[in-house]
Design a protein around this motif. Structure first.
Motif, PDB file in Angstrom:
ATOM      1  N   CYS A  64       0.756  -1.398   0.026  1.00 56.23           N
ATOM      2  CA  CYS A  64       0.182   0.054  -0.059  1.00 56.23           C
ATOM      3  C   CYS A  64       0.906   1.345   0.106  1.00 56.23           C
ATOM      4  CB  CYS A  64      -0.906   0.071   1.156  1.00 56.23           C
ATOM      5  SG  CYS A  64      -2.336  -1.116   1.049  1.00 56.23           S
ATOM      6  N   GLU A  65       2.082   1.089   0.000  1.00 58.23           N
ATOM      7  CA  GLU A  65       3.096   2.295  -0.217  1.00 58.23           C
ATOM      8  C   GLU A  65       2.875   3.001  -1.488  1.00 58.23           C
ATOM      9  OE1 GLU A  65       6.699   2.547   2.571  1.00 58.23           O
ATOM     10  OE2 GLU A  65       6.646   0.572   2.053  1.00 58.23           O
ATOM     11  N   GLU A  85      -6.828  -1.154   0.773  1.00 62.95           N
ATOM     12  CA  GLU A  85      -6.264   0.017   0.943  1.00 62.95           C
ATOM     13  C   GLU A  85      -7.153   1.132   1.855  1.00 62.95           C
ATOM     14  OE1 GLU A  85      -5.804   2.163  -2.717  1.00 62.95           O
ATOM     15  OE2 GLU A  85      -3.897   3.043  -2.001  1.00 62.95           O
ATOM     16  N   ASP A  89      -4.803   1.420   7.911  1.00 58.95           N
ATOM     17  CA  ASP A  89      -4.132   2.551   8.271  1.00 58.95           C
ATOM     18  C   ASP A  89      -2.903   2.718   7.382  1.00 58.95           C
ATOM     19  OD1 ASP A  89      -3.406   4.913   9.409  1.00 58.95           O
ATOM     20  OD2 ASP A  89      -3.641   4.127  11.548  1.00 58.95           O
ATOM     21  N   VAL A  90      -3.143   2.995   6.142  1.00 59.67           N
ATOM     22  CA  VAL A  90      -1.958   3.468   5.266  1.00 59.67           C
ATOM     23  C   VAL A  90      -0.969   4.267   5.896  1.00 59.67           C
ATOM     24  CG1 VAL A  90      -1.328   3.934   2.808  1.00 59.67           C
ATOM     25  CG2 VAL A  90      -3.147   2.643   3.212  1.00 59.67           C
ATOM     26  N   ASP A  91      -1.249   5.408   6.557  1.00 56.48           N
ATOM     27  CA  ASP A  91      -0.248   6.337   7.113  1.00 56.48           C
ATOM     28  C   ASP A  91       0.550   5.537   7.968  1.00 56.48           C
ATOM     29  OD1 ASP A  91      -1.391   8.298   5.391  1.00 56.48           O
ATOM     30  OD2 ASP A  91      -2.705   9.275   6.861  1.00 56.48           O
ATOM     31  N   ASP A  92       0.096   5.042   8.871  1.00 54.30           N
ATOM     32  CA  ASP A  92       0.772   4.350  10.157  1.00 54.30           C
ATOM     33  C   ASP A  92       1.617   3.312   9.508  1.00 54.30           C
ATOM     34  OD1 ASP A  92       1.529   3.563  12.674  1.00 54.30           O
ATOM     35  OD2 ASP A  92      -0.032   1.764  12.532  1.00 54.30           O
ATOM     36  N   VAL A  94       2.838   3.463   6.372  1.00 54.21           N
ATOM     37  CA  VAL A  94       4.018   4.220   5.530  1.00 54.21           C
ATOM     38  C   VAL A  94       5.017   4.686   6.560  1.00 54.21           C
ATOM     39  CG1 VAL A  94       4.529   6.251   4.110  1.00 54.21           C
ATOM     40  CG2 VAL A  94       2.782   4.638   3.700  1.00 54.21           C
ATOM     41  N   SER A  95       4.566   5.090   7.713  1.00 53.89           N
ATOM     42  CA  SER A  95       5.625   5.729   8.582  1.00 53.89           C
ATOM     43  C   SER A  95       6.410   4.574   9.452  1.00 53.89           C
ATOM     44  CB  SER A  95       4.625   6.547   9.619  1.00 53.89           C
ATOM     45  OG  SER A  95       4.971   6.005  11.070  1.00 53.89           O
ATOM     46  N   THR A  98       8.810   3.527   6.463  1.00 55.38           N
ATOM     47  CA  THR A  98       9.923   4.325   6.173  1.00 55.38           C
ATOM     48  C   THR A  98      10.962   4.382   7.208  1.00 55.38           C
ATOM     49  OG1 THR A  98       8.217   5.708   5.153  1.00 55.38           O
ATOM     50  CG2 THR A  98      10.376   6.940   5.662  1.00 55.38           C
TER      51      THR A  98
END
Lengths: 107, 503
Positions: A64-65, A85, A89-92, A94-95, A98
């Motif tokens: 999902c990134e 997607e 919780d895509v933001d979580d 990705v963080s 990363t």
């Protein structure tokens, strides 16, 4: 990451070279994604599998990134990933991903 | 039904047996006994009271999580869907279910607890007459120490054993026999309850389908079967035959579709789908529970039985026209899986996702799975179904969370693989449909076939239970008038379509 998958990642890395391997994850949340990513970069944090103490430093992404999504045919992504997607919780994710890549990825 | 089996957590759960081999001096094994619940604590655990029908899934939804630290105001051992049996009675029931004289119990243990089994309201004379007196405690110890028997403990004391059924065949080893007899005994208990709560006679049952996850057989036919018939024998279903259906956690949903089809085809009038519980999964997430200071919540063997019989004009019916199936070609992406099980069958039937009142996928108790890092399994499923509903335009994206509450349930079933897989809702679904609260429920079973190393495929099957259309029981065909009426109606509709096209 389950022990059988760790074994397969290790074997593929030996066969093809670490610089040629990309690990693609589909875990359902940030913490699990982070743990799997850590396993194939820094080594198994649970000290249970073949990657214990083995720092492969592989490139690792969650499906999902955004940089992975770009690689897909949009229709196939819509068919196979868009539902998850919406749920994840895509933001979580990705963080977490990363942060692990910044710390341990060698490529 | 459920059985509280704390000693089997210690001695038969694979998390513990593996740890004992790999790391015998581990902190976990030392700490574990301090986290076991008493029988009374297991009785007053909310999700267990939901499982036997004294509380409802809605009660659980209204109760803030976690639940392990809350005492249920109902701690009854019997409920409308069965009972929570204590370990000592269950060990006797195991002896009852063993017809090869393999379960050997200490005669003092038998004498001490036979009375309580006799006073169990579901245990009849047929079962009690099978209880054997037992053997000397020294002989039990000898079988365990010298003859590879699997020990049976109660309150940490050796009270019996399951002997091996063959000297060298691993399929008949003491370990396997113990596991299979536990599955059989818990299934028998579920069968005894289901005939009573369904209000039928044991003699009415013509076919039994077992859908647990164990295999019985010997070295020449490892999974030859047949649990179903062996349980029907002990339960006293003299007119029944049966067979086993297996598909990991998807087994129960497959079995119910098969049972409904057999009844619809007229092959058998009454079919019972049944499954016992699994010792291997006891304390499966124990390490996480102990680490987080929780009690061992996976201390329950569970089982269930469902009666499927001819249409009586009132009870909810399984609509065989709305079956979801994960096929070989479906693939394993979650989206493909959920589409194949939920939206594809609804599309075929011309229904929207919101036409299903309640969905019952894997109903694992989140009190057990969340501390183990597996999240809230039912909720994850509801989010996926809701996301598909958004994609199809059945609901707005803003209503995603509302959908999971309105069309979802809170999980209460123990993590015994096939046990939570959709079916625990059937009893409540029947009530919710009869009361008019909902008109349709979709039961979804999913299974991880790759665990058997025969295929990487996933599996899943779903079916819809719906309000009865009011068909007369045993309707003796259709009258000539009705046929004429139906033909006239079809022709009118056909003519209307032609006219519409002409316009």
């Amino acid at each position: 990451m389950d022990l059988e998958n760790q074994k397969r990642v290790k074997e593929f890395t030996e066969q093809y070279g670490a610089e040629n391997i990309v690990v693609l994850l589909g875990a359902a949340e940030g913490e699990a994604s982070g743990l799997a990513a850590e396993t194939v970069t820094n080594g198994d944090p649970t000290y249970a599998g073949p990657l214990t103490g083995v720092s492969l430093g592989l490139k690792v992404f969650h499906v999902c990134e955004p940089e992975v999504k770009e690689e897909f045919d949009p229709n196939i992504y819509e068919d196979q990933v868009s539902m998850m997607e919406m749920v994840l919780d895509v933001d979580d994710i990705v963080s977490e991903m990363t942060s692990i890549r910044e710390q341990y990825c060698k490529f | 039904m459920m059985v509280h089996t704390p000693d089997m957590v210690l001695h038969n759960g694979t998390t513990q047996t593996t740890e004992r081999i790999v790391n015998p001096d581990s902190e976990y094994l030392k700490e574990l006994p301090n986290h076991l619940r008493t029988y009374e604590q297991a009785l007053s655990y909310y999700p267990n009271q939901v499982y036997i029908g004294n509380k409802t899934p809605d009660d659980l939804t209204a109760l803030p999580q976690p639940w392990y630290d809350k005492e249920c105001d109902c701690a009854a051992r019997y409920g409308k869907f069965g009972q929570i049996m204590p370990q000592e009675e269950f060990i006797l029931l195991m002896q009852v279910c063993d017809v090869f004289d393999l379960v050997k119990l200490d005669k003092n243990f038998v004498a001490q607890h036979k009375g309580s089994l006799a006073s169990n309201e579901i245990i009849d004379e047929g079962i009690l007459s099978r209880v054997k007196d037992g053997i000397a405690p020294e002989e039990v110890a000898r079988l365990v120490n010298e003859d590879h028997a699997e020990p049976l403990y109660h309150n940490n004391e050796l009270v019996g054993c399951a002997a091996r059924a063959h000297d060298i065949d691993v399929n008949l080893s003491a370990h396997v026999m113990h596991e299979n007899i536990v599955s059989k005994a818990s299934s028998v208990l579920a069968l005894l309850h289901v005939v009573k709560s369904a209000g039928i006679q044991k003699e009415d049952v013509e076919y039994v389908i077992d859908c647990a996850e164990e295999a019985c057989g010997d070295m020449n036919q490892r999974g030859g079967g047949n649990f179903a018939k062996s349980t029907a024998e002990i339960a006293g279903f003299v007119n029944a035959t049966g067979s086993d259906t297996r598909s990991f956690c998807a087994g129960p949903a497959h079995a119910i579709v098969e049972a409904a089809s057999l009844v619809a085809a007229g092959a058998y009038k009454t079919v019972v789908v049944t499954a016992g519980g699994c010792t291997a999964k006891l304390g499966m997430n124990g390490k996480d529970h102990v680490k987080k200071g929780l009690p061992i919540l996976e201390d329950m063997i569970a089982g269930f039985s469902v009666v499927i019989t001819q249409d009586n004009g009132t009870d909810p019916a399984i609509n065989l026209g709305i079956l979801g199936r994960h096929t070989v070609g479906t693939g394993s992406a979650p989206q493909a899986v959920i589409s194949s099980l939920v939206t594809d069958p609804l599309d075929r039937a011309g229904l929207k996702v919101t036409d299903i009142g309640k969905f019952s996928p894997e109903m694992q108790n989140p009190d057990i799975t969340k501390p183990a890092g597996a999240g809230d399994v039912p909720l994850s499923n509801y989010k996926m179904i809701a996301a598909l509903a958004v994609k199809r335009g059945d609901i707005e994206k803003a209503d995603l969370a509302k959908f999971t509450v309105e069309h979802g349930l809170t999980g209460w079933a123990p993590t015994q693989g096939h046990i939570p897989s959709g079916v625990p809702y059937l009893g409540f679904a029947r009530e919710d449909i009869l009361s008019g609260k909902i008109s349709r429920a979709m039961i979804i079973g999913k299974g991880s076939l790759f665990l058997g190393r025969m295929t990487n495929l996933f599996d899943g099957v779903s079916f819809v239970v719906e309000a009865n259309g009011g068909t007369e029981p045993e309707a003796a065909g259709v009258s000539e008038e009705e046929v004429k009426g139906m033909i006239a109606k079809a022709m009118k509709e056909f003519a209307a379509t032609l006219l519409a096209q002409a316009e």
